[in-house]
Motif scaffolding. Structure first.
Motif, mmCIF file in Angstrom:
data_model
loop_
_atom_site.group_PDB
_atom_site.id
_atom_site.type_symbol
_atom_site.label_atom_id
_atom_site.label_comp_id
_atom_site.label_asym_id
_atom_site.label_seq_id
_atom_site.Cartn_x
_atom_site.Cartn_y
_atom_site.Cartn_z
ATOM 1 N N TRP A 17 0.839 -1.203 0.000
ATOM 2 C CA TRP A 17 0.000 0.000 0.000
ATOM 3 C C TRP A 17 0.868 1.245 0.000
ATOM 4 O O TRP A 17 0.586 2.211 -0.712
ATOM 5 N N GLY A 18 1.929 1.234 0.782
ATOM 6 C CA GLY A 18 2.830 2.374 0.821
ATOM 7 C C GLY A 18 3.429 2.684 -0.535
ATOM 8 O O GLY A 18 3.528 3.853 -0.935
ATOM 9 N N GLU A 19 3.820 1.649 -1.258
ATOM 10 C CA GLU A 19 4.382 1.871 -2.596
ATOM 11 C C GLU A 19 3.333 2.448 -3.545
ATOM 12 O O GLU A 19 3.652 3.264 -4.407
ATOM 13 N N GLN A 20 2.091 2.036 -3.367
ATOM 14 C CA GLN A 20 1.024 2.550 -4.223
ATOM 15 C C GLN A 20 0.776 4.040 -3.993
ATOM 16 O O GLN A 20 0.471 4.778 -4.935
ATOM 17 N N VAL A 21 0.898 4.480 -2.752
ATOM 18 C CA VAL A 21 0.600 5.886 -2.449
ATOM 19 C C VAL A 21 1.852 6.769 -2.478
ATOM 20 O O VAL A 21 1.748 7.986 -2.309
ATOM 21 N N ARG A 22 3.006 6.185 -2.701
ATOM 22 C CA ARG A 22 4.244 6.969 -2.723
ATOM 23 C C ARG A 22 4.164 8.153 -3.687
ATOM 24 O O ARG A 22 4.556 9.277 -3.329
ATOM 25 N N PRO A 23 3.665 7.977 -4.929
ATOM 26 C CA PRO A 23 3.590 9.132 -5.837
ATOM 27 C C PRO A 23 2.722 10.265 -5.290
ATOM 28 O O PRO A 23 3.050 11.440 -5.480
ATOM 29 N N GLU A 24 1.617 9.907 -4.626
ATOM 30 C CA GLU A 24 0.749 10.936 -4.064
ATOM 31 C C GLU A 24 1.445 11.691 -2.932
ATOM 32 O O GLU A 24 1.318 12.916 -2.808
ATOM 33 N N ILE A 25 2.186 10.971 -2.101
ATOM 34 C CA ILE A 25 2.875 11.631 -0.990
ATOM 35 C C ILE A 25 4.012 12.498 -1.514
ATOM 36 O O ILE A 25 4.203 13.634 -1.071
ATOM 37 N N VAL A 62 -7.091 8.888 -1.429
ATOM 38 C CA VAL A 62 -6.680 7.597 -0.868
ATOM 39 C C VAL A 62 -6.126 7.765 0.542
ATOM 40 O O VAL A 62 -6.236 6.853 1.372
ATOM 41 N N LEU A 63 -5.573 8.931 0.842
ATOM 42 C CA LEU A 63 -5.068 9.186 2.189
ATOM 43 C C LEU A 63 -6.175 9.695 3.111
ATOM 44 O O LEU A 63 -6.275 9.275 4.266
ATOM 45 N N ASN A 64 -7.003 10.594 2.609
ATOM 46 C CA ASN A 64 -8.055 11.179 3.439
ATOM 47 C C ASN A 64 -9.174 10.185 3.738
ATOM 48 O O ASN A 64 -9.760 10.202 4.819
ATOM 49 N N ASN A 148 15.345 6.720 13.665
ATOM 50 C CA ASN A 148 14.653 5.817 14.592
ATOM 51 C C ASN A 148 13.270 5.424 14.098
ATOM 52 O O ASN A 148 12.433 4.977 14.886
ATOM 53 N N VAL A 149 13.035 5.613 12.829
ATOM 54 C CA VAL A 149 11.772 5.238 12.192
ATOM 55 C C VAL A 149 12.085 4.331 11.004
ATOM 56 O O VAL A 149 12.969 4.639 10.203
ATOM 57 N N ASP A 150 11.366 3.214 10.910
ATOM 58 C CA ASP A 150 11.587 2.282 9.804
ATOM 59 C C ASP A 150 10.601 2.482 8.659
ATOM 60 O O ASP A 150 10.463 1.608 7.809
ATOM 61 N N ALA A 151 9.914 3.605 8.644
ATOM 62 C CA ALA A 151 8.962 3.876 7.560
ATOM 63 C C ALA A 151 9.684 3.821 6.218
ATOM 64 O O ALA A 151 10.784 4.373 6.080
ATOM 65 N N PRO A 152 9.104 3.181 5.215
ATOM 66 C CA PRO A 152 9.747 3.128 3.901
ATOM 67 C C PRO A 152 9.855 4.478 3.223
ATOM 68 O O PRO A 152 10.664 4.655 2.310
ATOM 69 N N MET A 153 9.047 5.447 3.674
ATOM 70 C CA MET A 153 9.125 6.811 3.144
ATOM 71 C C MET A 153 9.420 7.765 4.296
ATOM 72 O O MET A 153 8.595 7.942 5.189
ATOM 73 N N ARG A 154 10.601 8.349 4.274
ATOM 74 C CA ARG A 154 10.996 9.324 5.292
ATOM 75 C C ARG A 154 11.432 10.600 4.575
ATOM 76 O O ARG A 154 12.222 10.548 3.632
ATOM 77 N N TYR A 155 10.932 11.724 5.060
ATOM 78 C CA TYR A 155 11.213 13.013 4.422
ATOM 79 C C TYR A 155 11.767 13.972 5.475
ATOM 80 O O TYR A 155 11.110 14.237 6.488
ATOM 81 N N LEU A 156 12.952 14.494 5.220
ATOM 82 C CA LEU A 156 13.541 15.511 6.078
ATOM 83 C C LEU A 156 13.454 16.838 5.333
ATOM 84 O O LEU A 156 14.150 17.057 4.340
ATOM 85 N N VAL A 157 12.559 17.715 5.797
ATOM 86 C CA VAL A 157 12.253 18.967 5.105
ATOM 87 C C VAL A 157 12.905 20.130 5.859
ATOM 88 O O VAL A 157 12.727 20.258 7.077
ATOM 89 N N HIS A 158 13.628 20.971 5.141
ATOM 90 C CA HIS A 158 14.237 22.157 5.753
ATOM 91 C C HIS A 158 13.917 23.379 4.909
ATOM 92 O O HIS A 158 14.239 23.430 3.720
ATOM 93 N N PHE A 159 13.282 24.366 5.540
ATOM 94 C CA PHE A 159 12.958 25.633 4.878
ATOM 95 C C PHE A 159 13.808 26.750 5.484
ATOM 96 O O PHE A 159 13.950 26.843 6.713
ATOM 97 N N CYS A 160 14.312 27.610 4.617
ATOM 98 C CA CYS A 160 15.112 28.754 5.041
ATOM 99 C C CYS A 160 14.551 30.006 4.387
ATOM 100 O O CYS A 160 14.257 30.004 3.186
#
Length: 215
Positions: A17-25, A62-64, A148-160
């Protein structure tokens, strides 16, 4: 790393399921970045940005519309804020909270225990940490959280929003990770960023793009 580990791990079905929704995320994260670039001072602090991202994620049906069934016959949604990491980082007494996560849906036949939900013991499919104008130490802290998270999708976002020597350090660290970090190179950890440039625009990293773009 020691201590608690999430008791409800991702199943093979959750992974699919995660792979299916990866493009949406990925698309939602990209929209989130573009929204920041268009109005970098819309919010004063990072925590207000969480609401923006959650609203964008909820625009994806699909997420909502997805449901996580609990064994007590109640239901929860899939998008959550301040969800505990799966493990306690070495030297810490409790799990850190992840800014925004996406949990996998669960049917009534595979409902999770109420206590596992209340304690945040369910592994996420996607985990997002967001930083706004933070220095290199805070960036490293957010990175440790995602380790410390094994989620297949991890995002580290930095805004400046404003150039400074401390922000140059963060950008240099991002480029170092892009060149050398196995998780980043495999795509399991995605670095997402926006830094102002000399042309009154922004240089950005978006999910799925191999290099910096100018917006």
């Amino acid at each position: 790393m020691t201590g608690f580990t999430a008791s409800v791990e991702l199943t093979d079905a959750d992974q699919r399921w995660g792979e299916q929704v990866r493009p949406e995320i990925d698309a939602a994260i990209s929209q989130f970045v573009k929204g920041f670039v268009a109005a970098p001072y819309r919010h004063r602090v990072e925590h207000s940005l969480h609401s923006d991202l959650m609203a964008i994620l909820r625009e994806c049906p699909v997420l909502n519309d997805g449901v996580l069934h609990l064994a007590n016959h109640h239901q929860s949604k899939l998008i959550h804020k301040e969800w505990p990491a799966q493990r306690i980082h070495e030297g810490q007494s409790r799990r850190a909270n992840i800014d925004v996560v996406v949990l996998p849906p669960r049917s009534k036949d595979h409902a999770v225990d109420e206590r596992e939900f209340r304690t945040g013991s369910i592994a996420a499919c996607a985990a997002v940490e967001i930083g706004l104008d933070y220095d290199i130490e805070h960036f490293r802290k957010d990175l440790r959280k995602l380790r410390n998270v094994d989620a297949p999708m991890r995002y580290l976002v930095h805004f400046c929003r404003k150039k400074s020597s401390s922000q140059t350090q963060v950008r240099d660290k991002i480029n170092e990770l892009r060149a050398n970090d196995p998780d980043v190179q495999s795509g399991s950890l995605k670095l997402v960023a926006a830094f102002p440039n000399d042309s009154r625009g922004f240089n950005v990293l978006l999910p799925g793009t191999p290099d910096w773009l100018t917006l």
